[in-house]
Design a protein around this motif. Structure first.
Motif, PDB file in Angstrom:
ATOM      1  N   THR A  51       0.718  -0.859   0.082  1.00  0.00           N
ATOM      2  CA  THR A  51      -0.158   0.283   0.035  1.00  0.00           C
ATOM      3  C   THR A  51       0.668   0.886   0.059  1.00  0.00           C
ATOM      4  O   THR A  51       1.266   2.540  -0.735  1.00  0.00           O
ATOM      5  CB  THR A  51      -0.984   0.051   0.924  1.00  0.00           C
ATOM      6  OG1 THR A  51      -1.763  -1.723   0.962  1.00  0.00           O
ATOM      7  CG2 THR A  51      -2.073   1.194   1.472  1.00  0.00           C
ATOM      8  N   ILE A  54       2.292   2.053  -3.738  1.00  0.00           N
ATOM      9  CA  ILE A  54       1.599   2.442  -4.485  1.00  0.00           C
ATOM     10  C   ILE A  54       0.601   3.425  -3.976  1.00  0.00           C
ATOM     11  O   ILE A  54       1.311   4.431  -4.749  1.00  0.00           O
ATOM     12  CB  ILE A  54       0.083   1.419  -4.289  1.00  0.00           C
ATOM     13  CG1 ILE A  54       0.474  -0.274  -5.276  1.00  0.00           C
ATOM     14  CG2 ILE A  54      -1.506   1.982  -5.186  1.00  0.00           C
ATOM     15  CD1 ILE A  54      -0.530  -0.847  -5.097  1.00  0.00           C
ATOM     16  N   ASP A  55       1.108   4.642  -2.757  1.00  0.00           N
ATOM     17  CA  ASP A  55       0.973   5.285  -2.266  1.00  0.00           C
ATOM     18  C   ASP A  55       1.827   6.403  -3.355  1.00  0.00           C
ATOM     19  O   ASP A  55       1.506   7.418  -3.694  1.00  0.00           O
ATOM     20  CB  ASP A  55       0.059   5.642  -1.553  1.00  0.00           C
ATOM     21  CG  ASP A  55      -0.261   5.278  -0.780  1.00  0.00           C
ATOM     22  OD1 ASP A  55      -2.094   5.003  -1.209  1.00  0.00           O
ATOM     23  OD2 ASP A  55      -0.993   5.462   0.654  1.00  0.00           O
ATOM     24  N   ARG A  56       2.752   5.437  -3.057  1.00  0.00           N
ATOM     25  CA  ARG A  56       3.898   6.600  -3.534  1.00  0.00           C
ATOM     26  C   ARG A  56       4.252   6.893  -5.026  1.00  0.00           C
ATOM     27  O   ARG A  56       4.682   7.678  -5.503  1.00  0.00           O
ATOM     28  CB  ARG A  56       5.149   6.088  -2.753  1.00  0.00           C
ATOM     29  CG  ARG A  56       6.299   6.825  -3.107  1.00  0.00           C
ATOM     30  CD  ARG A  56       7.745   6.296  -2.506  1.00  0.00           C
ATOM     31  NE  ARG A  56       7.962   4.714  -2.509  1.00  0.00           N
ATOM     32  CZ  ARG A  56       7.798   3.404  -1.855  1.00  0.00           C
ATOM     33  NH1 ARG A  56       7.332   3.757  -1.044  1.00  0.00           N
ATOM     34  NH2 ARG A  56       8.604   2.306  -1.810  1.00  0.00           N
ATOM     35  N   LEU A  57       4.049   5.752  -5.450  1.00  0.00           N
ATOM     36  CA  LEU A  57       4.186   5.863  -7.465  1.00  0.00           C
ATOM     37  C   LEU A  57       3.080   6.527  -7.570  1.00  0.00           C
ATOM     38  O   LEU A  57       3.493   7.196  -8.268  1.00  0.00           O
ATOM     39  CB  LEU A  57       4.069   4.598  -7.895  1.00  0.00           C
ATOM     40  CG  LEU A  57       4.908   3.482  -7.902  1.00  0.00           C
ATOM     41  CD1 LEU A  57       4.464   2.071  -7.577  1.00  0.00           C
ATOM     42  CD2 LEU A  57       6.154   4.237  -7.901  1.00  0.00           C
ATOM     43  N   ASN A  58       2.056   6.796  -6.534  1.00  0.00           N
ATOM     44  CA  ASN A  58       0.996   7.712  -7.142  1.00  0.00           C
ATOM     45  C   ASN A  58       0.612   9.063  -6.264  1.00  0.00           C
ATOM     46  O   ASN A  58       0.056   9.859  -7.035  1.00  0.00           O
ATOM     47  CB  ASN A  58      -0.960   7.023  -6.746  1.00  0.00           C
ATOM     48  CG  ASN A  58      -0.456   5.894  -7.352  1.00  0.00           C
ATOM     49  OD1 ASN A  58      -0.936   5.882  -8.984  1.00  0.00           O
ATOM     50  ND2 ASN A  58      -1.881   5.192  -7.440  1.00  0.00           N
ATOM     51  N   ASP A  60       1.907  13.355  -5.819  1.00  0.00           N
ATOM     52  CA  ASP A  60       2.460  14.370  -6.666  1.00  0.00           C
ATOM     53  C   ASP A  60       3.859  14.659  -7.095  1.00  0.00           C
ATOM     54  O   ASP A  60       4.668  13.327  -6.526  1.00  0.00           O
ATOM     55  CB  ASP A  60       1.283  15.706  -6.366  1.00  0.00           C
ATOM     56  CG  ASP A  60       2.240  15.806  -4.811  1.00  0.00           C
ATOM     57  OD1 ASP A  60       2.917  15.568  -4.152  1.00  0.00           O
ATOM     58  OD2 ASP A  60       1.849  16.714  -4.781  1.00  0.00           O
ATOM     59  N   SER A  66       7.528   9.148  -6.672  1.00  0.00           N
ATOM     60  CA  SER A  66       6.458   8.686  -7.328  1.00  0.00           C
ATOM     61  C   SER A  66       6.585   8.792  -8.716  1.00  0.00           C
ATOM     62  O   SER A  66       7.898   9.512  -9.553  1.00  0.00           O
ATOM     63  CB  SER A  66       5.208  10.353  -7.063  1.00  0.00           C
ATOM     64  OG  SER A  66       6.282  11.588  -7.802  1.00  0.00           O
ATOM     65  N   VAL A  67       6.108   8.905  -9.538  1.00  0.00           N
ATOM     66  CA  VAL A  67       6.054   8.946 -11.067  1.00  0.00           C
ATOM     67  C   VAL A  67       5.393   9.753 -11.752  1.00  0.00           C
ATOM     68  O   VAL A  67       6.314  10.928 -12.280  1.00  0.00           O
ATOM     69  CB  VAL A  67       5.287   8.270 -11.804  1.00  0.00           C
ATOM     70  CG1 VAL A  67       4.467   7.625 -13.093  1.00  0.00           C
ATOM     71  CG2 VAL A  67       4.851   6.230 -11.149  1.00  0.00           C
ATOM     72  N   LYS A  97       6.774   3.187 -14.037  1.00  0.00           N
ATOM     73  CA  LYS A  97       5.262   2.846 -14.502  1.00  0.00           C
ATOM     74  C   LYS A  97       4.676   1.705 -14.365  1.00  0.00           C
ATOM     75  O   LYS A  97       3.553   0.722 -14.379  1.00  0.00           O
ATOM     76  CB  LYS A  97       4.794   3.879 -15.864  1.00  0.00           C
ATOM     77  CG  LYS A  97       5.303   5.138 -16.017  1.00  0.00           C
ATOM     78  CD  LYS A  97       4.787   5.368 -17.384  1.00  0.00           C
ATOM     79  CE  LYS A  97       4.473   6.739 -17.339  1.00  0.00           C
ATOM     80  NZ  LYS A  97       4.620   7.549 -18.645  1.00  0.00           N
ATOM     81  N   LEU A 100       3.417  -0.631 -11.284  1.00  0.00           N
ATOM     82  CA  LEU A 100       2.181   0.572 -10.701  1.00  0.00           C
ATOM     83  C   LEU A 100       0.664  -1.387 -10.748  1.00  0.00           C
ATOM     84  O   LEU A 100       1.018  -1.637  -9.981  1.00  0.00           O
ATOM     85  CB  LEU A 100       1.533   1.455 -11.006  1.00  0.00           C
ATOM     86  CG  LEU A 100       0.503   1.826 -10.201  1.00  0.00           C
ATOM     87  CD1 LEU A 100       0.925   2.335  -9.252  1.00  0.00           C
ATOM     88  CD2 LEU A 100       0.106   3.212 -10.387  1.00  0.00           C
ATOM     89  N   GLN A 104      -0.492  -3.485  -8.543  1.00  0.00           N
ATOM     90  CA  GLN A 104      -1.915  -3.817  -8.048  1.00  0.00           C
ATOM     91  C   GLN A 104      -2.163  -5.051  -8.275  1.00  0.00           C
ATOM     92  O   GLN A 104      -3.659  -5.343  -7.309  1.00  0.00           O
ATOM     93  CB  GLN A 104      -2.595  -2.711  -8.876  1.00  0.00           C
ATOM     94  CG  GLN A 104      -2.328  -1.178  -8.441  1.00  0.00           C
ATOM     95  CD  GLN A 104      -3.020  -0.085  -9.455  1.00  0.00           C
ATOM     96  OE1 GLN A 104      -2.820  -0.640 -11.054  1.00  0.00           O
ATOM     97  NE2 GLN A 104      -3.050   1.274  -9.334  1.00  0.00           N
TER      98      GLN A 104
END
Length: 127
Positions: A51, A54-58, A60, A66-67, A97, A100, A104
């Motif tokens: 989790t 995923i939060d880090r990749l998504n 800002d 982050s991406v 990318k 992710l 998921q």
């Protein structure tokens, strides 16, 4: 010359004996179960780690890892004309990318694992 052949023969026999003795040791190291108990035990930490990733990749552009942040760096390198840096960062962006969807999928798989673990009898109940 005769002594060298005898030494070579003895060495070959010793090597063969060592290899044959190692076979049962390798067979003994094979897993005895699927490790379900350990997977269930580590499940909460594994879910938390996925989790967070995923939060880090998504995140800002202000979030490290982050991406969006890496996309900004790629754009900055391109605008500055740093071709080699652009290529390097763009390849990292492509890989990031791709992480992710993999994460998921793992997150969804862990939901099913959590359901399965919850349905198993607790070790205290079997005593």
């Amino acid at each position: 010359m005769q002594i060298n052949r005898k030494a070579a023969a003895v060495g070959a026999l010793a090597l063969a004996g060592t290899l044959l003795a190692a076979v049962p040791a390798q067979a003994a190291s094979a897993p005895k179960s699927d490790g379900a108990k350990a997977v269930c035990k580590r499940l909460p930490k594994t879910q938390e780690r996925i989790t967070k990733a995923i939060d880090r990749l998504n995140g800002d552009a202000t979030m490290v890892g982050s991406v969006a942040r890496l996309q900004q760096r790629v754009a900055d390198a391109k605008a500055a004309g740093h071709t080699e840096i652009y290529t390097y960062l763009n390849d990292r962006l492509t890989f990031r990318k791709s992480l992710l969807p993999t994460l998921q999928t793992r997150q969804n798989d862990l939901k099913a694992v959590a359901t399965w673990c919850a349905a198993q009898p607790s070790p205290e109940a079997s005593k």
